[in-house]
Design a protein around this motif. Sequence first.
Motif, PDB file in Angstrom:
ATOM      1  N   SER A 132       0.831  -1.170   0.123  1.00  0.00           N
ATOM      2  CA  SER A 132      -0.077   0.253  -0.093  1.00  0.00           C
ATOM      3  C   SER A 132       0.739   1.275  -0.081  1.00  0.00           C
ATOM      4  O   SER A 132       0.377   2.394  -0.436  1.00  0.00           O
ATOM      5  CB  SER A 132      -0.926  -0.054   1.232  1.00  0.00           C
ATOM      6  OG  SER A 132      -1.927  -1.309   1.153  1.00  0.00           O
ATOM      7  N   VAL A 133       2.133   1.106   0.583  1.00  0.00           N
ATOM      8  CA  VAL A 133       2.980   2.458   0.360  1.00  0.00           C
ATOM      9  C   VAL A 133       3.254   2.649  -1.158  1.00  0.00           C
ATOM     10  O   VAL A 133       3.398   3.786  -1.621  1.00  0.00           O
ATOM     11  CB  VAL A 133       4.537   1.965   1.126  1.00  0.00           C
ATOM     12  CG1 VAL A 133       5.558   2.944   0.666  1.00  0.00           C
ATOM     13  CG2 VAL A 133       4.281   1.740   2.690  1.00  0.00           C
ATOM     14  N   MET A 134       3.303   1.632  -1.835  1.00  0.00           N
ATOM     15  CA  MET A 134       3.437   2.063  -3.474  1.00  0.00           C
ATOM     16  C   MET A 134       2.268   2.263  -4.166  1.00  0.00           C
ATOM     17  O   MET A 134       2.276   2.729  -5.292  1.00  0.00           O
ATOM     18  CB  MET A 134       4.342   0.778  -3.890  1.00  0.00           C
ATOM     19  CG  MET A 134       5.565   0.653  -3.346  1.00  0.00           C
ATOM     20  SD  MET A 134       6.373  -0.907  -3.978  1.00  0.00           S
ATOM     21  CE  MET A 134       5.510  -2.363  -3.321  1.00  0.00           C
ATOM     22  N   LEU A 135       1.103   1.844  -3.722  1.00  0.00           N
ATOM     23  CA  LEU A 135      -0.229   1.889  -4.378  1.00  0.00           C
ATOM     24  C   LEU A 135      -0.987   2.868  -3.953  1.00  0.00           C
ATOM     25  O   LEU A 135      -0.825   3.468  -3.045  1.00  0.00           O
ATOM     26  CB  LEU A 135      -0.940   0.680  -4.217  1.00  0.00           C
ATOM     27  CG  LEU A 135      -0.206  -0.713  -4.820  1.00  0.00           C
ATOM     28  CD1 LEU A 135      -0.923  -1.924  -4.413  1.00  0.00           C
ATOM     29  CD2 LEU A 135       0.143  -0.823  -6.130  1.00  0.00           C
ATOM     30  N   SER A 136      -1.892   3.289  -4.892  1.00  0.00           N
ATOM     31  CA  SER A 136      -2.924   4.334  -4.536  1.00  0.00           C
ATOM     32  C   SER A 136      -3.834   3.607  -3.435  1.00  0.00           C
ATOM     33  O   SER A 136      -3.741   2.598  -3.203  1.00  0.00           O
ATOM     34  CB  SER A 136      -3.690   4.605  -5.708  1.00  0.00           C
ATOM     35  OG  SER A 136      -4.462   3.770  -6.088  1.00  0.00           O
ATOM     36  N   ARG A 137      -4.488   4.744  -2.916  1.00  0.00           N
ATOM     37  CA  ARG A 137      -5.578   4.316  -1.823  1.00  0.00           C
ATOM     38  C   ARG A 137      -6.598   3.282  -2.097  1.00  0.00           C
ATOM     39  O   ARG A 137      -6.876   2.386  -1.523  1.00  0.00           O
ATOM     40  CB  ARG A 137      -6.190   5.398  -1.028  1.00  0.00           C
ATOM     41  CG  ARG A 137      -7.209   5.116   0.127  1.00  0.00           C
ATOM     42  CD  ARG A 137      -7.872   6.527   0.409  1.00  0.00           C
ATOM     43  NE  ARG A 137      -6.875   7.287   0.975  1.00  0.00           N
ATOM     44  CZ  ARG A 137      -7.498   8.443   1.389  1.00  0.00           C
ATOM     45  NH1 ARG A 137      -8.659   8.748   1.571  1.00  0.00           N
ATOM     46  NH2 ARG A 137      -6.545   9.534   1.780  1.00  0.00           N
ATOM     47  N   LEU A 184      -4.715   1.463   4.757  1.00  0.00           N
ATOM     48  CA  LEU A 184      -5.046   2.864   4.940  1.00  0.00           C
ATOM     49  C   LEU A 184      -3.594   3.437   5.481  1.00  0.00           C
ATOM     50  O   LEU A 184      -3.139   4.490   5.088  1.00  0.00           O
ATOM     51  CB  LEU A 184      -6.139   3.110   5.873  1.00  0.00           C
ATOM     52  CG  LEU A 184      -7.464   2.800   5.018  1.00  0.00           C
ATOM     53  CD1 LEU A 184      -8.690   3.104   6.218  1.00  0.00           C
ATOM     54  CD2 LEU A 184      -7.678   3.712   3.744  1.00  0.00           C
ATOM     55  N   ALA A 185      -3.101   2.750   6.316  1.00  0.00           N
ATOM     56  CA  ALA A 185      -1.853   3.281   7.153  1.00  0.00           C
ATOM     57  C   ALA A 185      -0.680   3.162   6.126  1.00  0.00           C
ATOM     58  O   ALA A 185       0.279   3.954   6.137  1.00  0.00           O
ATOM     59  CB  ALA A 185      -1.503   2.309   8.624  1.00  0.00           C
ATOM     60  N   GLY A 190       3.073   5.669   2.568  1.00  0.00           N
ATOM     61  CA  GLY A 190       3.597   5.969   1.417  1.00  0.00           C
ATOM     62  C   GLY A 190       3.654   7.335   1.002  1.00  0.00           C
ATOM     63  O   GLY A 190       4.579   7.876   0.219  1.00  0.00           O
ATOM     64  N   HIS A 191       2.568   8.077   1.231  1.00  0.00           N
ATOM     65  CA  HIS A 191       2.308   9.259   0.734  1.00  0.00           C
ATOM     66  C   HIS A 191       3.230  10.287   1.240  1.00  0.00           C
ATOM     67  O   HIS A 191       3.908  11.247   0.500  1.00  0.00           O
ATOM     68  CB  HIS A 191       0.895   9.784   0.909  1.00  0.00           C
ATOM     69  CG  HIS A 191       0.713  11.080   0.480  1.00  0.00           C
ATOM     70  ND1 HIS A 191       0.284  11.407  -1.064  1.00  0.00           N
ATOM     71  CD2 HIS A 191       0.358  12.398   1.107  1.00  0.00           C
ATOM     72  CE1 HIS A 191       0.181  12.657  -1.045  1.00  0.00           C
ATOM     73  NE2 HIS A 191       0.114  13.325   0.257  1.00  0.00           N
ATOM     74  N   ARG A 192       3.888  10.139   2.550  1.00  0.00           N
ATOM     75  CA  ARG A 192       4.624  10.913   3.378  1.00  0.00           C
ATOM     76  C   ARG A 192       5.983  10.785   2.791  1.00  0.00           C
ATOM     77  O   ARG A 192       6.809  11.504   2.747  1.00  0.00           O
ATOM     78  CB  ARG A 192       4.355  11.097   4.708  1.00  0.00           C
ATOM     79  CG  ARG A 192       3.188  11.385   5.390  1.00  0.00           C
ATOM     80  CD  ARG A 192       3.212  11.421   6.786  1.00  0.00           C
ATOM     81  NE  ARG A 192       2.090  12.167   7.347  1.00  0.00           N
ATOM     82  CZ  ARG A 192       1.806  12.305   8.733  1.00  0.00           C
ATOM     83  NH1 ARG A 192       2.844  11.853   9.149  1.00  0.00           N
ATOM     84  NH2 ARG A 192       0.643  12.930   8.950  1.00  0.00           N
ATOM     85  N   ALA A 198      10.576  13.294  -2.696  1.00  0.00           N
ATOM     86  CA  ALA A 198      10.415  14.387  -3.633  1.00  0.00           C
ATOM     87  C   ALA A 198      11.167  15.333  -3.292  1.00  0.00           C
ATOM     88  O   ALA A 198      12.006  16.174  -3.900  1.00  0.00           O
ATOM     89  CB  ALA A 198       9.155  14.415  -4.195  1.00  0.00           C
ATOM     90  N   LEU A 199      11.008  16.000  -2.121  1.00  0.00           N
ATOM     91  CA  LEU A 199      11.390  17.213  -1.338  1.00  0.00           C
ATOM     92  C   LEU A 199      13.045  17.046  -1.124  1.00  0.00           C
ATOM     93  O   LEU A 199      13.789  17.991  -1.704  1.00  0.00           O
ATOM     94  CB  LEU A 199      10.966  17.361   0.023  1.00  0.00           C
ATOM     95  CG  LEU A 199      11.274  18.771   0.593  1.00  0.00           C
ATOM     96  CD1 LEU A 199      10.871  19.876  -0.199  1.00  0.00           C
ATOM     97  CD2 LEU A 199      10.656  18.767   2.039  1.00  0.00           C
TER      98      LEU A 199
END
Length: 550
Positions: A132-137, A184-185, A190-192, A198-199
């Motif tokens: 899920s870290v690599m996938l969309s929600r 979800l977690a 993954g989003h963060r 990226a930052l």
Amino acid sequence: MQSPDNLSTAAVASGAAIPTSHGSTLPWRLLHLLNLFRMVVGGLVVVLYFSDTGTRQLGAELPLLFLWTGIAYFCFSAFSSFTVRAQRPPLLFQSYSQMIADIAAVTLLMHASGGAGSGLGALLFISIAANSVMLSRRMGIAFAAFATLAMLGEQTFMALYGPPAGTNYIQTGLIGIILFAAALAGHGLGHRLRESEALAEQRGIDLENLAQLNAHIIRRMRTGIVVVDGDNRVRLANQAALAGFGATRADGLWLNNLSPQLEHELEDWRRDRNRRGGSVLSAEDAPLIPHFARLMPGRGAGTLIFLEDASQMAEQVRQMKLAALGRLTGSIAHEVRNPLAAISHANQLLAESPRLETEDLRLTEIISEHALRMERMVETILQLSRRDASRAEELDLGQWLHDFVREFHERRQLEDGTLRLQGVEGGKLAVRVDPAHLHQVLWNLTENALRHGRIEPENAPAGIELRVLPASRPGRVELDVLDRGPGVPAEIAEHIFEPFYTSNPRGTGLGLFIARELCECNRVRLIYEPRAGGGSCFRLLFNTPESWFT
């Protein structure tokens, strides 16, 4: 059927995955860790089967299914490790296929061990969370739902075909809830992670660009920059500093090797920060004024050294004074020109009078001669004050000099060989200069050589040479105007380019001054050197077109 590449493209287009930063390796690292986890699980299944020969805790219902599922799971993870390292097929295809393999393997292991009560369903927690870290929600929740349905299907199969005591829908539902929470977690984490990566990547690009910009600025600065550590080892030196001290590179160079004078000034500054230092000499004996700055506090800290060319500062001051002088003399020349014309006209009328004696006619000749001299001086001053800006262009110096020599011979009606040209047989010599300015400068220098370059007897022909020399520095072309006259005395050689300085009572003292001014407008350096064996040498140092913008 879509290929893996098309599948990946379609998945991204449909929002199946959140794009990562360009060149990110985080998803592939996660897949690699998941494969290691799968290999460990598959290996433990095989080990437990052969080590637990008594009452089995796992795989008790269907031991052979338990064994072969573990072997297949281990082989699949071993094969996947190669595909992950090769990064072929694409990321999403491998992630989807491995998730399906995880759900199928864990479901079969649960069925072989008696269902949800075996606790093996918890193995899906790691797989769902990591993927899920690599996938969309949406896709993370979809795989959590698929895993939950698979476990519920296994429980239903146990209820229909197995012992009634083997079903446990409540525990299966709890595991499903945990899998949804893990999806979800994992997506939030993954989003963060993607944002942080990226930052960090953008910060890295910014730092690299800033480093390259700083290096470019330092390298192209006309001011010399030298950085030394606490032991006076040169850590950084730009091209201006290296060229000033005649060095080619700073690697492994000590400050004492670069300039003993500069090292002495640095040690004096370290002892007394308020001390006003002196100048040091470059490789060309030009004065350089060093300025020191400490990079950071602490013992053994580095020192930044700025090397300011004192001759350039003096030249700027001189140019400002000469500009003011040009404006002043230009305005005076305008006022002098009209009375001078009236004097010349009145003198001409007076010379035509029949009542003048021979002695009086001589006086009118003196007046006419000096009036003409003043007229030439006024014209020269006005020409200097309204001098056109340089219109530099690329010029074939060899061909241009051939045309100049021919024109000079024709206009001055000289014998062949009076003005000789040497050193232009090697092909095209490209320089960047204003042809009109170069013509005026070279005409002035050859006129001076023709006037002052004669030796005894005075009626002997003057031998003037225009000689192109091999450049002493890359990006330079040198042109010498040579004669065999008496030369310039050493005590006045440093003053010959000053305005109104002349040893000839009939001269204006502006010829060489204007010549140097025109040269500087075109980034050409004009210097005087005594010629070996007697005579004078006026040298023009041209920049080639390649070095014009450096």
